[in-house]
Design a protein around this motif. Sequence first.
Motif, PDB file in Angstrom:
ATOM      1  N   VAL A   1      -2.648   8.066 -14.471  1.00 31.63           N
ATOM      2  CA  VAL A   1      -1.711   8.790 -13.608  1.00 31.63           C
ATOM      3  C   VAL A   1      -2.091   8.599 -12.141  1.00 31.63           C
ATOM      4  O   VAL A   1      -1.229   8.369 -11.278  1.00 31.63           O
ATOM      5  N   GLN A   2      -3.367   8.694 -11.840  1.00 30.53           N
ATOM      6  CA  GLN A   2      -3.850   8.502 -10.474  1.00 30.53           C
ATOM      7  C   GLN A   2      -3.497   7.098  -9.973  1.00 30.53           C
ATOM      8  O   GLN A   2      -3.024   6.921  -8.833  1.00 30.53           O
ATOM      9  N   ALA A   3      -3.694   6.080 -10.824  1.00 26.25           N
ATOM     10  CA  ALA A   3      -3.393   4.699 -10.435  1.00 26.25           C
ATOM     11  C   ALA A   3      -1.901   4.500 -10.205  1.00 26.25           C
ATOM     12  O   ALA A   3      -1.495   3.752  -9.290  1.00 26.25           O
ATOM     13  N   ALA A   4      -1.053   5.160 -11.005  1.00 29.27           N
ATOM     14  CA  ALA A   4       0.396   5.039 -10.820  1.00 29.27           C
ATOM     15  C   ALA A   4       0.813   5.600  -9.459  1.00 29.27           C
ATOM     16  O   ALA A   4       1.688   5.041  -8.783  1.00 29.27           O
ATOM     17  N   LEU A   5       0.172   6.676  -9.038  1.00 28.55           N
ATOM     18  CA  LEU A   5       0.471   7.253  -7.732  1.00 28.55           C
ATOM     19  C   LEU A   5      -0.058   6.356  -6.610  1.00 28.55           C
ATOM     20  O   LEU A   5       0.605   6.191  -5.570  1.00 28.55           O
ATOM     21  N   TYR A   6      -1.237   5.768  -6.793  1.00 29.19           N
ATOM     22  CA  TYR A   6      -1.765   4.846  -5.783  1.00 29.19           C
ATOM     23  C   TYR A   6      -0.855   3.628  -5.618  1.00 29.19           C
ATOM     24  O   TYR A   6      -0.706   3.089  -4.514  1.00 29.19           O
TER      25      TYR A   6
END
Length: 572
Positions: free
Chosen positions: A353-358
Amino acid sequence: MTALPSQPTFDDLGTPLSQVQFCVVDLETTGGGVDDKVTEVGAVKVAGGEVLGEFQTLVNPSTHIPPLIAVLTGITDTMVAGAPRLASVLPSFLEFAAGCVLVAHNASFDVGFLKRACAGLDYAWPNPPVIDTVALARQALLRDEVRNHKLATLAQHFHAETAPNHRALTDARATVTVLHGLLERVGNLGVHTVEDLLEFTRRVSPQRRAKRTWATGLPASPGVYWFVADGRDAAGQTRRQVLYVGKSRNLRARVRSYFTAAETRPRIDEMVRVATGVEHLTCNSELEAEVLELRLIAAHSPRYNRRSKYPERQLWLKLTREPYPRLSIVRRCLPDGADYFGPFARRGTAEAVQAALYDAFPIRQCTARLSAKRPSDSCMLGELGRCCAPCELAVTPEEYAEVVRQVWAGLTRDIRPVLRAARGRLTGLVAQQRFEDAATITDRLTTFARSTLRHHRVASLAGCPQIVAACRDRGDWEIHVIRYGRLAGAARARPGDVAQAVARAAVAAAEQVRRPPGPQPAATVEETERIAAWLERPGVRLIEIDGEWSWPLHVGLADGELARHALGTARV
């Protein structure tokens, strides 16, 4: 909890063998293969040791009988030439055997032919209980009593008046004698009902069967049960250990199943052997039983329950409170004014999820504390355009706050911008035939979408001070009081009760629950998800709600919508 009676009631015992009608059947065929044909059917119906009737007929197999089979059985092509076809014989046999327990020597052979015949001739197979005298003999007789378990050997051992000779009715008569001899033998081993007999042939030990009395007196209603073992601790004091916790809609039936052949799990078989008793607690509904099961497992950590090692540990994605906020994966929600998203059961999910936002927003990924007035060293991400470089003061706090607002909106209000942001990269990867890389991004976006739905299902309940809801269950009303995502009370309104009055009493008696910090529920996440699943069932009615139980439209998109927003015309 209940005391454990020593003797079962008549209803709990099952069907006594003396009242069971057995249909002992034997078939002769053109050979032993599945494509061979039946040449003779013989059957004897018995009950209480008495013969009630016999059935015998030759069958025209519509094919040549091999010479070896003709010599073995004495059945020739001439003998069956005028016999009826199996299509005419089968309905008569099924009527003769209706309501009986089927018995055969090597039952898989005879019953297998009958089942295939029913399927081929479009007759419904009645699926009766089946007893195999071979399996029964292997369990009941000692190795030094008989040299093998062939029908002729067993018939001689039990002094059958009719010697088997490979003719259907003769062999069926001999099998009747073998059956009665075996029933007399296993009666001394505690086998008195047809249910006991079926379990005995499936190698359920007498010790395990004897414990079936533990289910006697348990109600046929929802509840939780737990197996216990008495032991001693290091100080020599008697200590009762909880071995296994379960829940059921029907406590009596579920607990009884542990002592039958239906239970095949090795760990549970070991648990039943170790256990010294069963205790239970009745519940007003299945949901209350589910929740109580979760709480008891968490409290006792029974060694025979399969569960994650640390189910209470959850991860959250935190949007920090500082001049230039960042995304951080943390283990707890704190009342520190920060925004939290989750929960996540695994770090890999939180990182996806964090990578998708980045990928979608240029929010900073570094962990340094940045000043809104003094610049600091930049990193490669700023040079690549994947970060708006607040470390260099390339953006004002107000401009960076807009980026943060977009990030939080993508998590909590509308995930479509996050999905669309990946479209260009996915299209390029597909054009380059880098399908594995494209699949990695697609999986990340799928995880992101599913996580947003899970967040809102949990957070929406966690923020509601109280929900009172009801659902029909077999004429009753199941009523639940939910406070901050925790089941605080449950009741059941039966026919004749005023459901509203029962609900008011449930609210008055419900557990007092404090509001938890952030989107975290006042219960375990698993409990809140069980409650959410119940509330989302068709037929659930809201009686009262304090707060807002809802979530945004564009979260947790379906797979088709995910492809449309993230992939456009690309195909992975």
